[in-house]
Design a protein around this motif. Sequence first.
Motif, PDB file in Angstrom:
ATOM      1  N   LEU A 138      -3.123   3.779  30.407  1.00 13.14           N
ATOM      2  CA  LEU A 138      -1.697   3.871  30.730  1.00 13.14           C
ATOM      3  C   LEU A 138      -1.588   5.259  31.430  1.00 13.14           C
ATOM      4  O   LEU A 138      -2.508   6.121  31.827  1.00 13.14           O
ATOM      5  CB  LEU A 138      -1.256   4.578  29.256  1.00 13.14           C
ATOM      6  N   ASP A 141       2.822   9.480  32.257  1.00 16.90           N
ATOM      7  CA  ASP A 141       4.056   9.314  31.990  1.00 16.90           C
ATOM      8  C   ASP A 141       4.414   8.219  30.741  1.00 16.90           C
ATOM      9  O   ASP A 141       5.160   8.642  29.867  1.00 16.90           O
ATOM     10  CB  ASP A 141       4.951   8.748  33.070  1.00 16.90           C
ATOM     11  N   GLU A 142       3.566   7.318  30.732  1.00 12.85           N
ATOM     12  CA  GLU A 142       3.676   6.131  29.630  1.00 12.85           C
ATOM     13  C   GLU A 142       3.255   6.749  28.473  1.00 12.85           C
ATOM     14  O   GLU A 142       3.845   6.700  27.366  1.00 12.85           O
ATOM     15  CB  GLU A 142       3.327   4.800  30.243  1.00 12.85           C
ATOM     16  N   GLN A 145       5.622   9.343  26.895  1.00 12.40           N
ATOM     17  CA  GLN A 145       6.602   8.835  26.461  1.00 12.40           C
ATOM     18  C   GLN A 145       6.184   8.152  24.776  1.00 12.40           C
ATOM     19  O   GLN A 145       6.994   8.527  23.966  1.00 12.40           O
ATOM     20  CB  GLN A 145       7.159   7.574  27.295  1.00 12.40           C
ATOM     21  N   ARG A 146       5.008   7.456  25.025  1.00 14.57           N
ATOM     22  CA  ARG A 146       4.462   7.104  23.455  1.00 14.57           C
ATOM     23  C   ARG A 146       4.476   8.224  22.842  1.00 14.57           C
ATOM     24  O   ARG A 146       4.554   7.923  21.573  1.00 14.57           O
ATOM     25  CB  ARG A 146       3.364   6.185  23.958  1.00 14.57           C
TER      26      ARG A 146
END
Length: 273
Positions: A138, A141-142, A145-146
């Motif tokens: 990932l 940023d992803e 966010q998670r």
Amino acid sequence: MQQSDGFEAMAPEAGTAGRPFINFDRVVKRYGDNVVLRELDFAVTAGERVTLIGPSGSGKTTILRLLMTLERVDGGVIWVDGEPLSHVYKDGRLMSAGEKHMRRIRRKIGMVFQQFNLFPNMSVRRNVTEAPVHALGLSRDEADQRAEELLDMVGLGEKIDQHPTQLSGGQQQRVAIARALAMRPEILLLDEVTSALDPELVSGVLDVLREIAENTDITMLCVTHEMQFAKDVSHRVLMFDHGQVVEEGTPERIFNDPREDRTRSFLKAVVEA
């Protein structure tokens, strides 16, 4: 050499409704002369929540450690979603697998341990994001966010940039739950996740797990001495003793009408403790 090397076994069908997602097929585990699991057979279907109860030393945590490949079987095969966990087929026979194979299967499994096992030198954010970035690929940023979504879910969104030493034990365990979920596992293993907590911190952790159970279809395999939690979240309860399933059934039947003397004596001891 594992005793299970080179024997023939039939693969169960992959985990869809009513079919095994986790399957223990004649699994043996021993430590020296001490046989912990004795040709254990049991299965968990996809989306099912199963709780293992029983006295200390009965083999419950060993089952979770085998699924995480922290230990290897001495006999039999463990299947996950229709694939052998620590074996591969070679010339039509099952042989011990290497780390690459086990790591691929293990990505379907997340575990929350008794001890929180957080990295004290990392922020809560990094504790939750490091594995998804490096193991799942990932982006930062992803992964961030998670992490934010999961920490909000466990009630710790405002703690994301603190360090574990700044958190209570219950908060650290909730971070550990978020970290396990960040890997998007299909199976969540829970090993006495409240045993290291002060009594007043237990309910917050169990509430988070109840929410996960109610709002996701994740397959859960839980070892606990919290009988009310087992009643609340389980589809099925298995009573273990000496490496074998003594009795199994719905929480209502196991806790209200156990059929085996060993189950009755264990539950009586737990209630009176």
